[in-house]
Design a protein around this motif. Structure first.
Motif, PDB file in Angstrom:
ATOM      1  N   ASN A   1       2.841   1.583  -7.053  1.00  0.00           N
ATOM      2  CA  ASN A   1       3.440   1.859  -5.969  1.00  0.00           C
ATOM      3  C   ASN A   1       3.095   3.089  -5.261  1.00  0.00           C
ATOM      4  O   ASN A   1       3.113   3.103  -3.908  1.00  0.00           O
ATOM      5  CB  ASN A   1       4.985   1.785  -6.209  1.00  0.00           C
ATOM      6  CG  ASN A   1       5.492   0.423  -6.450  1.00  0.00           C
ATOM      7  OD1 ASN A   1       5.062  -0.847  -6.368  1.00  0.00           O
ATOM      8  ND2 ASN A   1       6.745   0.414  -7.063  1.00  0.00           N
ATOM      9  N   TYR A   2       2.859   4.067  -6.177  1.00  0.00           N
ATOM     10  CA  TYR A   2       2.297   5.259  -5.533  1.00  0.00           C
ATOM     11  C   TYR A   2       1.034   5.318  -4.681  1.00  0.00           C
ATOM     12  O   TYR A   2       0.990   5.654  -3.539  1.00  0.00           O
ATOM     13  CB  TYR A   2       2.009   6.208  -6.644  1.00  0.00           C
ATOM     14  CG  TYR A   2       1.386   7.504  -6.020  1.00  0.00           C
ATOM     15  CD1 TYR A   2       2.105   8.472  -5.280  1.00  0.00           C
ATOM     16  CD2 TYR A   2       0.074   7.937  -6.075  1.00  0.00           C
ATOM     17  CE1 TYR A   2       1.641   9.442  -4.655  1.00  0.00           C
ATOM     18  CE2 TYR A   2      -0.404   9.059  -5.770  1.00  0.00           C
ATOM     19  CZ  TYR A   2       0.187   9.955  -4.851  1.00  0.00           C
ATOM     20  OH  TYR A   2      -0.177  11.045  -4.370  1.00  0.00           O
TER      21      TYR A   2
ATOM     22  N   GLU B   1       0.175   2.099  -3.425  1.00  0.00           N
ATOM     23  CA  GLU B   1       0.371   1.554  -2.268  1.00  0.00           C
ATOM     24  C   GLU B   1       0.654   2.169  -1.007  1.00  0.00           C
ATOM     25  O   GLU B   1       0.640   2.068  -0.107  1.00  0.00           O
ATOM     26  CB  GLU B   1       1.492   0.414  -2.685  1.00  0.00           C
ATOM     27  CG  GLU B   1       1.915  -0.563  -1.463  1.00  0.00           C
ATOM     28  CD  GLU B   1       3.112  -1.167  -1.842  1.00  0.00           C
ATOM     29  OE1 GLU B   1       3.433  -2.452  -1.260  1.00  0.00           O
ATOM     30  OE2 GLU B   1       3.945  -1.012  -2.910  1.00  0.00           O
ATOM     31  N   SER B   2       1.689   3.280  -1.589  1.00  0.00           N
ATOM     32  CA  SER B   2       2.400   3.935  -0.237  1.00  0.00           C
ATOM     33  C   SER B   2       1.273   4.870   0.102  1.00  0.00           C
ATOM     34  O   SER B   2       1.407   5.122   1.424  1.00  0.00           O
ATOM     35  CB  SER B   2       3.488   4.794  -0.966  1.00  0.00           C
ATOM     36  OG  SER B   2       3.158   5.707  -1.769  1.00  0.00           O
ATOM     37  N   GLU B   3       0.308   5.297  -0.585  1.00  0.00           N
ATOM     38  CA  GLU B   3      -0.693   6.267  -0.212  1.00  0.00           C
ATOM     39  C   GLU B   3      -1.847   5.489   0.884  1.00  0.00           C
ATOM     40  O   GLU B   3      -2.252   5.797   2.093  1.00  0.00           O
ATOM     41  CB  GLU B   3      -1.588   6.939  -1.293  1.00  0.00           C
ATOM     42  CG  GLU B   3      -0.801   7.900  -2.037  1.00  0.00           C
ATOM     43  CD  GLU B   3      -0.584   9.166  -1.038  1.00  0.00           C
ATOM     44  OE1 GLU B   3      -1.622   9.615  -0.450  1.00  0.00           O
ATOM     45  OE2 GLU B   3       0.580   9.694  -1.125  1.00  0.00           O
TER      46      GLU B   3
ATOM     47  N   LYS C   1      -0.941   2.717   2.260  1.00  0.00           N
ATOM     48  CA  LYS C   1      -0.352   2.040   3.580  1.00  0.00           C
ATOM     49  C   LYS C   1      -0.311   3.207   4.821  1.00  0.00           C
ATOM     50  O   LYS C   1      -0.483   2.541   5.974  1.00  0.00           O
ATOM     51  CB  LYS C   1       1.258   1.974   3.476  1.00  0.00           C
ATOM     52  CG  LYS C   1       1.400   0.336   3.031  1.00  0.00           C
ATOM     53  CD  LYS C   1       2.885   0.297   2.763  1.00  0.00           C
ATOM     54  CE  LYS C   1       3.184  -1.261   2.324  1.00  0.00           C
ATOM     55  NZ  LYS C   1       4.544  -1.466   2.110  1.00  0.00           N
TER      56      LYS C   1
END
Length: 186
Positions: free
Chosen positions: A116-117, A119-121, A123
């Motif tokens: 998820n980390y 993914e957030s970076e 996005k």
């Protein structure tokens, strides 16, 4: 909602003091003087509206003139994008350098990340990635989504019971030892 009242924010209205008019000498043969300026109302939170020319939206370009996108073409464009982003965006490059992309539809692809980390970076930089890929591919409707695929790893036994169960899984004859030596703690 019976009895509910809507509240309108209060508007403060200030009244300017009339400015005194300078007295000029009055000739006797002139017309009657104009009355003094009356009090003017002025809103304290006034807004000025100006009509500006609003640019017309350009219609979105269609993909009719672009070549069809294949998995090989997408992978080539992806590698070009990573090379181009290496210098200005080193963190983004580090996150995406070993990630897989899969073509999902005519104008859709998937970026597969491991957590998820990442993914957030990604996005946060997705617009920049898509802009580059759209320009290079000529497909203005190109879009993507990010899919998080977590790799499952074997867990390590930490307690004595977990270690014993793991060893019995490898060598089932240890159960016989347990029967022969019941006083041994696990």
């Amino acid at each position: 909602m019976q009895g509910a009242k809507l509240r309108v924010p209060e508007t403060v209205i200030r009244v300017d003091e009339p400015k005194p008019m300078p007295q000029a000498p009055k000739p006797a043969d002139t017309a009657a003087p104009k009355p003094a300026a009356t009090n003017r109302l002025r809103r304290a939170d006034s807004v000025s509206l100006k009509m500006e020319a609003i640019p017309k939206e350009q219609p979105l370009a269609t993909n009719e003139q672009a070549l069809p996108l294949t998995q090989e073409t997408l992978q080539t464009l992806w590698n070009e994008m990573l090379t181009a982003m290496k210098e200005p965006e080193p963190k983004l490059y580090d996150h995406l350098k070993d990630k897989e992309v899969k073509l999902e539809g005519e104008d859709m692809f998937v970026i597969i990340v491991g957590n998820n980390y990442t993914e957030s970076e990604v996005k946060g930089k997705l617009l920049r990635i898509l802009t580059y890929l759209r320009r290079r591919s000529g497909r203005q409707m190109l879009n993507c989504r990010i899919e998080v695929v977590v790799e499952e790893k074997d867990s390590r036994p930490y307690t004595a019971r977990d270690k014993y169960d793991a060893m019995v899984g490898v060598n089932p004859t240890l159960e016989m030892m347990r029967v022969l030596f019941p006083d041994v703690d696990m």
